[in-house]
Motif scaffolding. Structure first.
Motif, PDB file in Angstrom:
ATOM      1  N   THR A  82      10.815   3.779  -9.726  1.00 23.20           N
ATOM      2  CA  THR A  82       9.515   2.813  -9.076  1.00 23.20           C
ATOM      3  C   THR A  82      10.105   1.852  -7.927  1.00 23.20           C
ATOM      4  O   THR A  82      11.197   1.709  -7.880  1.00 23.20           O
ATOM      5  CB  THR A  82       8.740   2.061  -9.949  1.00 23.20           C
ATOM      6  OG1 THR A  82       9.774   1.078 -10.900  1.00 23.20           O
ATOM      7  CG2 THR A  82       8.112   3.023 -11.204  1.00 23.20           C
ATOM      8  N   GLU A  83       9.201   1.358  -7.103  1.00 19.77           N
ATOM      9  CA  GLU A  83       9.679   0.560  -6.104  1.00 19.77           C
ATOM     10  C   GLU A  83       8.725  -0.993  -6.354  1.00 19.77           C
ATOM     11  O   GLU A  83       7.980  -0.977  -6.457  1.00 19.77           O
ATOM     12  CB  GLU A  83       9.327   0.903  -4.854  1.00 19.77           C
ATOM     13  CG  GLU A  83      10.288   0.192  -3.491  1.00 19.77           C
ATOM     14  CD  GLU A  83       9.853  -1.030  -3.346  1.00 19.77           C
ATOM     15  OE1 GLU A  83       8.700  -1.370  -3.241  1.00 19.77           O
ATOM     16  OE2 GLU A  83      10.726  -1.885  -2.987  1.00 19.77           O
TER      17      GLU A  83
ATOM     18  N   GLN B 199      11.327  -9.114   2.448  1.00 18.33           N
ATOM     19  CA  GLN B 199      12.348  -9.526   1.739  1.00 18.33           C
ATOM     20  C   GLN B 199      13.566  -8.259   1.400  1.00 18.33           C
ATOM     21  O   GLN B 199      14.596  -8.664   0.920  1.00 18.33           O
ATOM     22  CB  GLN B 199      12.064 -10.221   0.392  1.00 18.33           C
ATOM     23  CG  GLN B 199      11.479 -11.603   0.955  1.00 18.33           C
ATOM     24  CD  GLN B 199      10.836 -12.308  -0.520  1.00 18.33           C
ATOM     25  OE1 GLN B 199      11.332 -12.154  -1.601  1.00 18.33           O
ATOM     26  NE2 GLN B 199      10.032 -13.256  -0.331  1.00 18.33           N
ATOM     27  N   GLY B 200      12.805  -7.449   1.361  1.00 22.57           N
ATOM     28  CA  GLY B 200      13.738  -5.948   1.016  1.00 22.57           C
ATOM     29  C   GLY B 200      13.154  -4.897   0.004  1.00 22.57           C
ATOM     30  O   GLY B 200      12.395  -5.459  -0.697  1.00 22.57           O
ATOM     31  N   ALA B 201      13.726  -3.935  -0.093  1.00 25.78           N
ATOM     32  CA  ALA B 201      13.275  -2.605  -0.815  1.00 25.78           C
ATOM     33  C   ALA B 201      14.330  -2.878  -2.093  1.00 25.78           C
ATOM     34  O   ALA B 201      15.122  -3.494  -2.294  1.00 25.78           O
ATOM     35  CB  ALA B 201      13.688  -1.505  -0.354  1.00 25.78           C
ATOM     36  N   ARG B 202      13.439  -2.688  -3.364  1.00 20.48           N
ATOM     37  CA  ARG B 202      13.918  -2.966  -4.647  1.00 20.48           C
ATOM     38  C   ARG B 202      13.609  -1.584  -5.582  1.00 20.48           C
ATOM     39  O   ARG B 202      12.208  -1.492  -5.825  1.00 20.48           O
ATOM     40  CB  ARG B 202      13.708  -4.107  -5.485  1.00 20.48           C
ATOM     41  CG  ARG B 202      14.361  -4.382  -6.788  1.00 20.48           C
ATOM     42  CD  ARG B 202      13.665  -5.642  -6.999  1.00 20.48           C
ATOM     43  NE  ARG B 202      14.605  -6.133  -8.204  1.00 20.48           N
ATOM     44  CZ  ARG B 202      14.141  -5.959  -9.629  1.00 20.48           C
ATOM     45  NH1 ARG B 202      13.054  -5.512  -9.643  1.00 20.48           N
ATOM     46  NH2 ARG B 202      14.905  -6.302 -10.363  1.00 20.48           N
TER      47      ARG B 202
ATOM     48  N   ALA C 281       0.723  -1.172  -0.046  1.00 23.88           N
ATOM     49  CA  ALA C 281      -0.050  -0.081  -0.060  1.00 23.88           C
ATOM     50  C   ALA C 281       0.756   1.278  -0.056  1.00 23.88           C
ATOM     51  O   ALA C 281       0.195   2.335  -0.156  1.00 23.88           O
ATOM     52  CB  ALA C 281      -0.948   0.085   1.403  1.00 23.88           C
ATOM     53  N   MET C 282       2.309   1.072   0.361  1.00 25.51           N
ATOM     54  CA  MET C 282       2.962   2.288   0.514  1.00 25.51           C
ATOM     55  C   MET C 282       3.918   2.500  -0.744  1.00 25.51           C
ATOM     56  O   MET C 282       4.590   3.420  -0.966  1.00 25.51           O
ATOM     57  CB  MET C 282       3.794   2.132   1.647  1.00 25.51           C
ATOM     58  CG  MET C 282       3.012   2.291   3.086  1.00 25.51           C
ATOM     59  SD  MET C 282       2.135   3.847   3.359  1.00 25.51           S
ATOM     60  CE  MET C 282       3.522   5.094   3.249  1.00 25.51           C
ATOM     61  N   LYS C 283       3.848   1.633  -1.562  1.00 27.06           N
ATOM     62  CA  LYS C 283       5.025   1.714  -2.696  1.00 27.06           C
ATOM     63  C   LYS C 283       4.808   2.906  -3.453  1.00 27.06           C
ATOM     64  O   LYS C 283       5.945   3.388  -4.375  1.00 27.06           O
ATOM     65  CB  LYS C 283       4.923   0.338  -3.927  1.00 27.06           C
ATOM     66  CG  LYS C 283       5.125  -0.841  -2.871  1.00 27.06           C
ATOM     67  CD  LYS C 283       5.024  -2.029  -3.788  1.00 27.06           C
ATOM     68  CE  LYS C 283       5.421  -3.181  -3.064  1.00 27.06           C
ATOM     69  NZ  LYS C 283       6.826  -3.477  -2.761  1.00 27.06           N
ATOM     70  N   GLU C 284       3.526   3.669  -3.856  1.00 24.28           N
ATOM     71  CA  GLU C 284       3.493   4.860  -4.397  1.00 24.28           C
ATOM     72  C   GLU C 284       3.397   5.956  -3.541  1.00 24.28           C
ATOM     73  O   GLU C 284       3.912   7.100  -4.105  1.00 24.28           O
ATOM     74  CB  GLU C 284       2.332   4.635  -5.516  1.00 24.28           C
ATOM     75  CG  GLU C 284       2.309   5.888  -6.405  1.00 24.28           C
ATOM     76  CD  GLU C 284       3.488   5.982  -7.402  1.00 24.28           C
ATOM     77  OE1 GLU C 284       3.979   7.024  -7.591  1.00 24.28           O
ATOM     78  OE2 GLU C 284       4.055   4.932  -7.624  1.00 24.28           O
ATOM     79  N   LYS C 285       3.021   5.833  -2.363  1.00 26.26           N
ATOM     80  CA  LYS C 285       2.753   6.746  -1.441  1.00 26.26           C
ATOM     81  C   LYS C 285       4.281   7.396  -1.160  1.00 26.26           C
ATOM     82  O   LYS C 285       4.154   8.597  -0.660  1.00 26.26           O
ATOM     83  CB  LYS C 285       2.148   6.409  -0.410  1.00 26.26           C
ATOM     84  CG  LYS C 285       0.368   6.190  -0.419  1.00 26.26           C
ATOM     85  CD  LYS C 285      -0.168   5.828   0.636  1.00 26.26           C
ATOM     86  CE  LYS C 285      -1.638   5.788   0.417  1.00 26.26           C
ATOM     87  NZ  LYS C 285      -2.353   5.503   1.534  1.00 26.26           N
TER      88      LYS C 285
END
Length: 527
Positions: free
Chosen positions: A501-502, A508-511, A468-472
């Protein structure tokens, strides 16, 4: 006095020192005298080629052999102890030893020791990652975490200049930390530093500066014992020159050719190479000149077109920024004026205190908006340029303490066409790992070609980002001071059409994925 090694053979001969210690110590060194009371000497046990442990754990080196020769000349026993350098200094000051060897003179040490005559010159240099430009002296180390040997006189000088120092117990420990990626800059005496870089097999990963500190090795005794200083100097002065020459050959080796022969060979080699190069250039110049000029003109026109397009987009973004910033400031000032008016008509009761609190919150909001404008004001003001991604990334993270994170960089000399603030993008992504990665132990930066363009990926193995936070996280918000850095990072990249983008998985980690369009990236030759 021991002669300094010839420059041409310095690196090769230092690497050979440990091997020579094991193969020649039994044949060439002077046997130790019988047990009995005598002079006690302490020295660094990790300072090649002067004093260090061989493969069997025995203390060997130039300084050790010199004391054995001193024993032979004076007939007095010498008990030699090798310790980690800071421990050697501490125990010498405690009075456990008569003499400390492999020591530099400083004004601070001059207050507690009397020094013998120097016996060799040693330079301290800055070693730094080969992909990290701009390191030229002590003043260029500001902002870096610099590794050093605990107890070295250089530590105090670095700290006096306000430089952050990470201290290690030995030269070997400093170089091991550099190999593991804990530090990218460290300062050591050149002989020992070069020796351990070669022993660890990472000599190609580091460069070193011109000497930043020039010193000389001495022996020192307790302050006021001038008689012992004289006795030590006279003993070493009585050693025959032939014995010193033997030590030079043992530890520095014998050159294959004399310097004069080397200069002559080098001269003829250079002449031959120049003649060959001249023939090659003359043979290809006519065929290549037209093609080269055409390609240069094409590239120049392409660069100008890209610069014009980027500047136009930046102008539009600055207009948008000015509008929203002015509107926010205007509303905040209006609100603050209203509360100020209310405050004038009320006594200093609870309501007044509440209004004052509101005023403080609005002022905080104004401050945050001004900070945002400050960070954004340089965006697009200078034309985009080609930038080496690996170098830019290393410069960005050098301002952070990333010692606890293992890093992997696989970019194959990649350059991208981006705004000069590209370094701030990588700084933001790295800070995100330190602030929110929690369990992260490693980071990586890699690239891959696709049909859409080049995919540049920065990722970690930490906590990751909820779906839910990937774009926020890329929104421009001030609540909780979140989102601003990533908002700016996306805007900086978009100047030259790069998207951010994310796509990681929570847990498992941020990308973070940067898509670089065709024509905005290239791979340069290693030379």
């Amino acid at each position: 006095m021991i002669a300094c090694p010839r420059t041409l053979f310095w690196i090769v001969l230092l690497v050979a020192a440990c091997f020579l210690a094991g193969t020649t110590s039994g044949a060439a060194s002077v046997p130790a005298p019988a047990d009995g009371p005598g002079l006690t000497v302490v020295m660094d046990n990790n300072y090649p080629p002067f004093s260090f442990r061989d493969a069997n754990g025995e203390l060997v080196g130039i300084s050790v052999d010199l004391w054995r020769l001193w024993e032979q000349q004076t007939g007095e026993n010498v008990q030699i102890t090798g310790l980690e350098w800071d421990d050697a200094i501490r125990r010498m000051e405690a009075g456990e030893f008569d003499v400390i060897d492999t020591v530099f003179y400083s004004e601070e040490r001059g207050e507690i020791y009397d020094f013998t005559a120097p016996y060799t010159d040693v330079d301290a240099v800055i070693f730094f990652d080969a992909d990290l430009p701009g390191i030229s002296g002590l003043d260029s180390l500001d902002g870096f975490v610099v590794g050093a040997n605990r107890g070295d006189s250089t530590v105090k000088e670095l700290q006096e200049k306000g430089i952050t120092v990470r201290k290690y117990p030995s030269y070997e420990a400093v170089v091991s930390a550099a190999k593991a990626g804990e530090i990218v800059v460290f300062i050591l005496d050149k002989p020992g530093g070069v020796y351990y870089l070669h022993r660890e097999g990472i000599q190609d990963r580091f460069h070193y500066s011109a000497p930043v500190i020039r010193g000389q090795l001495h022996r020192a005794v307790k302050k006021g014992d001038a008689a012992l200083v004289t006795k030590i100097d006279e003993g070493f002065a009585s050693i025959p020159k032939a014995a010193y020459d033997d030590l030079d050959r043992k530890w520095y080796g014998t050159p294959v050719a004399e310097p004069a022969d080397l200069r002559l060979i080098t001269f003829f080699a250079i002449v031959a190479v120049l003649i060959i190069l001249l023939l090659v250039v003359l043979n290809h110049t006519l065929k290549q000149s037209v093609a080269m000029k055409t390609e240069e003109l094409k590239q120049e026109l392409d660069h100008r077109r890209r610069a014009d397009e980027a500047l136009n987009r930046a102008t539009q973004k600055l207009g948008f920024l000015n509008a929203i910033t002015f509107n926010d400031l205007q509303n905040a000032v209006f609100s603050l004026s209203g509360f100020l008016e209310l405050e004038k008509s009320l006594p200093a009761d609870e309501k007044t205190l509440a209004y004052r609190q509101k005023q403080a919150e609005i002022l905080h909001q104004i401050t945050a908006m001004l900070r945002f404008a400050k960070n954004y004001e340089d965006l697009g003001m200078k034309p985009p340029v080609w930038q080496n991604v690996s170098q830019t990334f290393l410069i960005a993270i050098s301002h952070l303490d990333m010692a606890g994170l293992r890093r992997t960089i696989t970019l194959d000399n990649l350059e991208i066409y981006a705004d000069p603030l590209l370094e701030r993008v990588f700084l933001t992504l790295a800070k995100n790992v330190l602030l929110h990665g929690k369990t992260a132990t490693e980071i990586s930066l890699s690239c891959k070609r696709t049909q859409e363009g080049l995919v540049l990926v920065f990722e970690d193995n930490g906590a990751g980002i909820p779906l839910a936070m990937k774009e926020k996280i890329f929104e421009r918000r001030f609540e909780g001071k979140k989102g601003l850095g990533l908002f700016l990072a996306r805007e900086i990249l978009s100047i030259t059409g790069i998207t951010l983008t994310e796509s990681g998985t929570e847990g498992q980690g941020a990308r973070f994925v940067m898509l670089v369009p065709e024509g905005a990236y290239r791979f340069t030759d290693n030379s």
